[in-house]
Design a protein around this motif. Structure first.
Motif, PDB file in Angstrom:
ATOM      1  N   LEU A   1     -13.215   4.429 -13.937  1.00 24.33           N
ATOM      2  CA  LEU A   1     -12.638   5.697 -14.371  1.00 24.33           C
ATOM      3  C   LEU A   1     -13.677   6.809 -14.343  1.00 24.33           C
ATOM      4  O   LEU A   1     -13.367   7.955 -13.986  1.00 24.33           O
ATOM      5  CB  LEU A   1     -12.057   5.547 -15.777  1.00 24.33           C
TER       6      LEU A   1
ATOM      7  N   GLU B   1      -9.103   5.957 -24.793  1.00 23.97           N
ATOM      8  CA  GLU B   1      -8.559   4.650 -25.155  1.00 23.97           C
ATOM      9  C   GLU B   1      -9.566   3.537 -24.886  1.00 23.97           C
ATOM     10  O   GLU B   1      -9.753   2.628 -25.701  1.00 23.97           O
ATOM     11  CB  GLU B   1      -7.273   4.394 -24.365  1.00 23.97           C
ATOM     12  N   LEU B   2     -10.240   3.601 -23.743  1.00 23.45           N
ATOM     13  CA  LEU B   2     -11.245   2.592 -23.421  1.00 23.45           C
ATOM     14  C   LEU B   2     -12.435   2.670 -24.376  1.00 23.45           C
ATOM     15  O   LEU B   2     -13.008   1.641 -24.752  1.00 23.45           O
ATOM     16  CB  LEU B   2     -11.716   2.769 -21.975  1.00 23.45           C
TER      17      LEU B   2
ATOM     18  N   GLU C   1     -13.935   8.050 -10.860  1.00 24.82           N
ATOM     19  CA  GLU C   1     -12.742   8.831 -10.518  1.00 24.82           C
ATOM     20  C   GLU C   1     -12.802  10.233 -11.120  1.00 24.82           C
ATOM     21  O   GLU C   1     -12.515  11.235 -10.443  1.00 24.82           O
ATOM     22  CB  GLU C   1     -11.496   8.097 -11.019  1.00 24.82           C
TER      23      GLU C   1
ATOM     24  N   LEU D   1     -13.436  -1.207 -16.110  1.00 27.29           N
ATOM     25  CA  LEU D   1     -12.452  -0.123 -16.079  1.00 27.29           C
ATOM     26  C   LEU D   1     -13.100   1.215 -16.415  1.00 27.29           C
ATOM     27  O   LEU D   1     -12.771   2.246 -15.810  1.00 27.29           O
ATOM     28  CB  LEU D   1     -11.322  -0.423 -17.064  1.00 27.29           C
ATOM     29  N   SER D   2     -14.024   1.213 -17.370  1.00 19.34           N
ATOM     30  CA  SER D   2     -14.715   2.449 -17.748  1.00 19.34           C
ATOM     31  C   SER D   2     -15.547   2.986 -16.589  1.00 19.34           C
ATOM     32  O   SER D   2     -15.545   4.196 -16.314  1.00 19.34           O
ATOM     33  CB  SER D   2     -15.604   2.205 -18.970  1.00 19.34           C
TER      34      SER D   2
ATOM     35  N   ASP E   1      -9.872  13.058 -20.912  1.00 16.84           N
ATOM     36  CA  ASP E   1      -8.913  12.125 -20.310  1.00 16.84           C
ATOM     37  C   ASP E   1      -8.491  11.079 -21.338  1.00 16.84           C
ATOM     38  O   ASP E   1      -9.341  10.391 -21.909  1.00 16.84           O
ATOM     39  CB  ASP E   1      -9.545  11.435 -19.093  1.00 16.84           C
ATOM     40  N   PRO E   2      -7.189  10.922 -21.601  1.00 11.63           N
ATOM     41  CA  PRO E   2      -6.740   9.953 -22.620  1.00 11.63           C
ATOM     42  C   PRO E   2      -7.104   8.519 -22.273  1.00 11.63           C
ATOM     43  O   PRO E   2      -7.295   7.690 -23.168  1.00 11.63           O
ATOM     44  CB  PRO E   2      -5.219  10.160 -22.653  1.00 11.63           C
ATOM     45  N   ARG E   3      -7.219   8.199 -20.990  1.00  5.64           N
ATOM     46  CA  ARG E   3      -7.590   6.835 -20.610  1.00  5.64           C
ATOM     47  C   ARG E   3      -9.017   6.523 -21.037  1.00  5.64           C
ATOM     48  O   ARG E   3      -9.309   5.412 -21.507  1.00  5.64           O
ATOM     49  CB  ARG E   3      -7.435   6.653 -19.094  1.00  5.64           C
ATOM     50  N   TRP E   4      -9.900   7.501 -20.885  1.00  8.06           N
ATOM     51  CA  TRP E   4     -11.298   7.310 -21.290  1.00  8.06           C
ATOM     52  C   TRP E   4     -11.399   7.138 -22.804  1.00  8.06           C
ATOM     53  O   TRP E   4     -12.148   6.294 -23.306  1.00  8.06           O
ATOM     54  CB  TRP E   4     -12.131   8.499 -20.831  1.00  8.06           C
TER      55      TRP E   4
END
Length: 317
Positions: free
Chosen positions: A158, A177-178, A161, A154-155, A172-175
């Protein structure tokens, strides 16, 4: 940024067609083993999702200052038909994401199950206990590697992307969190998982767990057979009856009862077909605990033409 369109509330026993240009996604809750009531999974499990949507909509209206969309994300809902409970949810357009809908329903099957007797349920449990515990041990062997592999994949996806979009990962909050999932704070957990992955440890788990469970079940079976009503009515025994018959008994029905198993799977097939008849472009299954078994067994038995499901999401199993 395009403003989200306001919610259009509709009334009826059946969901109407989506508005022109809207994409509708169907969502089926598949409940697990145990005592369930119709509507429990649909309303109890959809509620937190609606709360998140409502909070987002309130924040959007507060920030935008114009063209309010209102806090209620529910377009419509119905329980008029006991076999067709549903909730239609408005998904506002935001950024480059188009306005759409989610249509929630549930594949309720608990009421269709005729549980086996205590003797049949306990015999099934005794016969499969070692395999169940061994499966848990085998799952511990692969769990940690799979977790790390999934997070790293996933990292990497992302990162590609964000690079294409010209954005910094740390913004980016997703990064973020990962990244937290791979921090050193998980060292103790990773170490314990490494211990569980050792073959001697897993063998010990299987051996000790099987012996303890068989002895406990044997003692309980003897107590259950004593023809003294005062003993048989004790709360502990009544609770064990419920656990063995309604929980492990349901497992035997799902996996090994040819007729009832087919009826349970047909509930899920019918729900997917119902969503497709109501213009859902994609269907997602959200399966909890034993509902995971029901969903997986159903997906294995039907071709895609008869059971067109885009994604299976499991939790609590």
């Amino acid at each position: 940024m395009a403003a989200p369109a306001p919610t259009v509330v509709r009334v009826g026993d059946e969901p109407g067609p989506p508005l022109d240009g809207q994409r509708r996604t169907g969502v089926v809750w598949v409940h697990g083993i145990g005592t369930q009531k119709p509507g429990d999974s649909l309303f109890d499990w959809t509620r937190p999702i609606l709360d998140v949507f409502a909070e987002w909509r309130r924040q959007y209206d507060a920030d935008s200052g114009e063209d309010p969309i209102g806090e209620n994300p529910v377009d419509s809902a119905s329980v008029s038909d006991p076999d067709n409970r549903w909730i239609e949810v408005d998904i506002p357009g935001f950024g480059d994401r188009a306005h759409g809908q989610w249509l929630f329903t549930e594949a309720y099957w608990a009421g269709d199950v005729r549980p086996p007797s205590f003797g049949a349920a306990s015999a099934y449990l005794l016969g499969h206990l070692r395999g169940i515990i061994k499966g848990i041990g085998d799952g511990l062997r692969i769990r940690e590697d799979k977790r790390k592999q999934r997070i790293r994949t996933l990292s990497d996806q992302l990162a590609v992307e964000l690079q294409r979009a010209g954005r910094e990962p740390n913004d980016d909050p997703r990064w973020i969190e990962l990244s937290l999932a791979l921090q050193g704070r998980w060292t103790i957990t990773d170490t314990l998982d490494g211990v569980w992955k050792l073959r001697p440890v897993r063998w010990a788990l299987v051996g000790v767990g099987t012996v303890v469970a068989i002895v406990a079940l044997g003692v309980y079976s003897l107590l259950h057979a004593i023809p003294i009503s005062a003993i048989q009515r004790r709360v502990e025994i009544a609770a064990a009856d419920t656990f063995i018959v309604e929980w492990f008994g349901d497992l035997a029905v799902i996996l090994d009862d040819l007729a009832q198993g087919a009826a349970i799977r047909n509930r899920l097939v019918e729900r997917v077909a119902w969503l497709k008849r109501h213009d859902c472009d994609d269907v997602v299954l959200l399966a909890h605990s034993g509902g995971t078994i029901v969903s997986y067994a159903t997906l294995l038995r039907y071709p895609e033409a008869d059971l067109d499901v885009a994604k299976l999401v499991t939790f609590g199993e």
